[in-house]
Design an enzyme around this catalytic site. Structure first.
Site, short mmCIF file in Angstrom:
data_model
loop_
_atom_site.label_atom_id
_atom_site.label_comp_id
_atom_site.label_asym_id
_atom_site.label_seq_id
_atom_site.Cartn_x
_atom_site.Cartn_y
_atom_site.Cartn_z
N SER A 77 0.85 -1.20 0.00
CA SER A 77 0.00 0.00 0.00
C SER A 77 0.88 1.24 0.00
CB SER A 77 -0.90 0.01 1.24
OG SER A 77 -1.56 1.25 1.37
N TYR A 116 -1.10 -0.62 10.70
CA TYR A 116 -1.28 -1.06 9.31
C TYR A 116 -0.09 -0.64 8.45
CZ TYR A 116 -3.29 -1.46 4.63
OH TYR A 116 -3.51 -1.77 3.31
#
Length: 248
Positions: free
Chosen positions: A141, A154
């Site tokens: 990501s 995350y």
């Protein structure tokens, strides 16, 4: 001849969203695909049905890749069904955001177990079967570059994933196995709808920050993965490719 004709791919977390799009794209290019799911059997079955209806080959296999026995079972099911393994796409992931005051041990371990340990275990199992020309693609990501508040855990998993991928690219290179990373930006999926992001002010803000001026779609990511899985990318390894509409 299709680019992936005769090849076999395992896609983890492929019952919906980006994973489902990747599975369909690989099948469209000729690969036989193992559609992995943790709990959404109906979603995985729907992906398999879509692939087979289009003339492709696919099976659905349940496995929690953060468990070593299940990760091995997933790979063994692929080899037993299709006779070989050529491509592993580590797409399974959990994204939950929390302010630092709200981070718990359970929150940390759940996300790291799936996003990091799951990748290691699936790759460990797959590496025993991948031969020369094999391709491993890890889905990361852009949060590793775009440092969003409340995403410490995350973002940490994706930073770890990028580092691990670089190490494995060097480690597996003598066996002519390639390892690359695709880092999506904001992509509209079932998850963003469930989280209330799709159609929200937050989404509008994300689009405003995107040079190409729109939200990403699962197919935008799947096309990059299909390229990396193919022999067209035979000279590409150890790379992190942002598929983010220009966000960095």
């Amino acid at each position: 001849m299709s680019k992936l004709e005769g090849k076999v791919a395992v896609v983890t977390g492929a019952s919906k969203g980006i994973g489902a799009a990747i599975a369909k794209a690989l099948a469209k290019d000729g690969a036989a695909v193992v559609v992995n799911y943790a709990s959404s059997k109906a979603g995985a079955d729907a992906v398999v049905e879509a692939i087979t209806a289009a003339g492709g080959k696919a099976i659905a296999v349940q496995a929690d890749v953060s468990q070593a026995v299940q990760a091995r079972g997933l790979v063994e099911a692929a080899v037993q069904q299709f006779g070989r393994l050529d491509v592993l796409v580590n797409n399974s992931g959990v994204y939950e955001f929390a302010a630092i005051e709200e981070v718990t041990e359970e929150h940390y371990r759940r996300i790291f177990d799936v996003n990091v340990l799951g990748v290691l275990l699936a790759t460990q199992a797959a590496s025993k079967h991948l031969g020369e020309g094999g391709s491993i693609i890890n889905i990361s990501s852009v949060v590793t570059d775009v440092l969003m508040p409340t995403s410490a855990v995350y973002s940490g998993t994706k930073g770890a994933l990028n580092a691990i991928s670089g190490v494995l690219a060097n480690e597996l290179a003598p066996r002519k196995i390639r390892v690359n990373v695709v880092s999506p930006g904001y992509v509209v999926t079932e998850g963003t709808h469930t989280a209330g992001i799709a159609g929200s002010e937050m989404e509008a803000g994300l689009v405003a920050q995107t040079p190409l001026g729109r939200s990403g779609q699962p197919d935008d990511i799947a096309g990059v993965v299909a390229f990396l899985a193919s022999d067209d990318a035979r000279w590409v390894t150890g790379e992190v490719i942002n598929a983010s509409g220009g966000v960095r």
